[in-house]
Design a protein around this motif. Structure first.
Motif, PDB file in Angstrom:
ATOM      1  N   ASN A   3     -12.464  -2.634   3.355  1.00  0.00           N
ATOM      2  CA  ASN A   3     -13.779  -2.951   3.914  1.00  0.00           C
ATOM      3  C   ASN A   3     -14.580  -1.677   4.065  1.00  0.00           C
ATOM      4  O   ASN A   3     -14.104  -0.680   4.589  1.00  0.00           O
ATOM      5  N   ARG A  27      -9.766  -0.136   6.456  1.00  0.00           N
ATOM      6  CA  ARG A  27      -8.472  -0.769   6.682  1.00  0.00           C
ATOM      7  C   ARG A  27      -7.873  -1.120   5.329  1.00  0.00           C
ATOM      8  O   ARG A  27      -8.441  -1.898   4.576  1.00  0.00           O
ATOM      9  N   ASP A  29      -4.911  -2.850   3.312  1.00  0.00           N
ATOM     10  CA  ASP A  29      -3.909  -3.886   3.493  1.00  0.00           C
ATOM     11  C   ASP A  29      -2.605  -3.481   2.805  1.00  0.00           C
ATOM     12  O   ASP A  29      -2.602  -2.708   1.853  1.00  0.00           O
ATOM     13  N   PHE A  30      -1.497  -4.028   3.294  1.00  0.00           N
ATOM     14  CA  PHE A  30      -0.191  -3.731   2.720  1.00  0.00           C
ATOM     15  C   PHE A  30      -0.092  -4.267   1.293  1.00  0.00           C
ATOM     16  O   PHE A  30       0.555  -3.655   0.435  1.00  0.00           O
ATOM     17  N   LYS A  31      -0.753  -5.384   1.006  1.00  0.00           N
ATOM     18  CA  LYS A  31      -0.722  -5.961  -0.341  1.00  0.00           C
ATOM     19  C   LYS A  31      -1.412  -5.039  -1.344  1.00  0.00           C
ATOM     20  O   LYS A  31      -0.977  -4.932  -2.485  1.00  0.00           O
ATOM     21  N   ASP A  32      -2.480  -4.375  -0.916  1.00  0.00           N
ATOM     22  CA  ASP A  32      -3.163  -3.430  -1.800  1.00  0.00           C
ATOM     23  C   ASP A  32      -2.236  -2.276  -2.181  1.00  0.00           C
ATOM     24  O   ASP A  32      -2.201  -1.859  -3.336  1.00  0.00           O
ATOM     25  N   CYS A  33      -1.502  -1.777  -1.220  1.00  0.00           N
ATOM     26  CA  CYS A  33      -0.570  -0.679  -1.494  1.00  0.00           C
ATOM     27  C   CYS A  33       0.547  -1.120  -2.433  1.00  0.00           C
ATOM     28  O   CYS A  33       0.957  -0.360  -3.312  1.00  0.00           O
TER      29      CYS A  33
END
Length: 62
Positions: A3, A27, A29-33
């Protein structure tokens, strides 16, 4: 997802030039990583597979 805030640069204010460049409310997200990790892993493994494959010239005399 990532964001970002909508900051507009007002030239009438006496602020630093780096003020609009700061990442506020960032922020990740863990999914992006995990997606980035999987893509980099696949890229690394494909480079290793291509570099480890024998050349066709060496297979001619075997």
């Amino acid at each position: 997802m990532i964001n970002r805030t909508n900051t507009t640069c007002d030239l009438r204010r006496k602020t630093s030039i780096a003020d609009p460049m700061t990442f506020r409310n960032l922020r990740i997200d863990f999914k992006d990583c995990m997606v980035i990790f999987v893509v980099l892993t696949v890229l690394l493994l494909s480079i290793l597979a291509v570099s480890a494959a024998p050349s066709p010239d060496m297979l001619a005399w075997v």
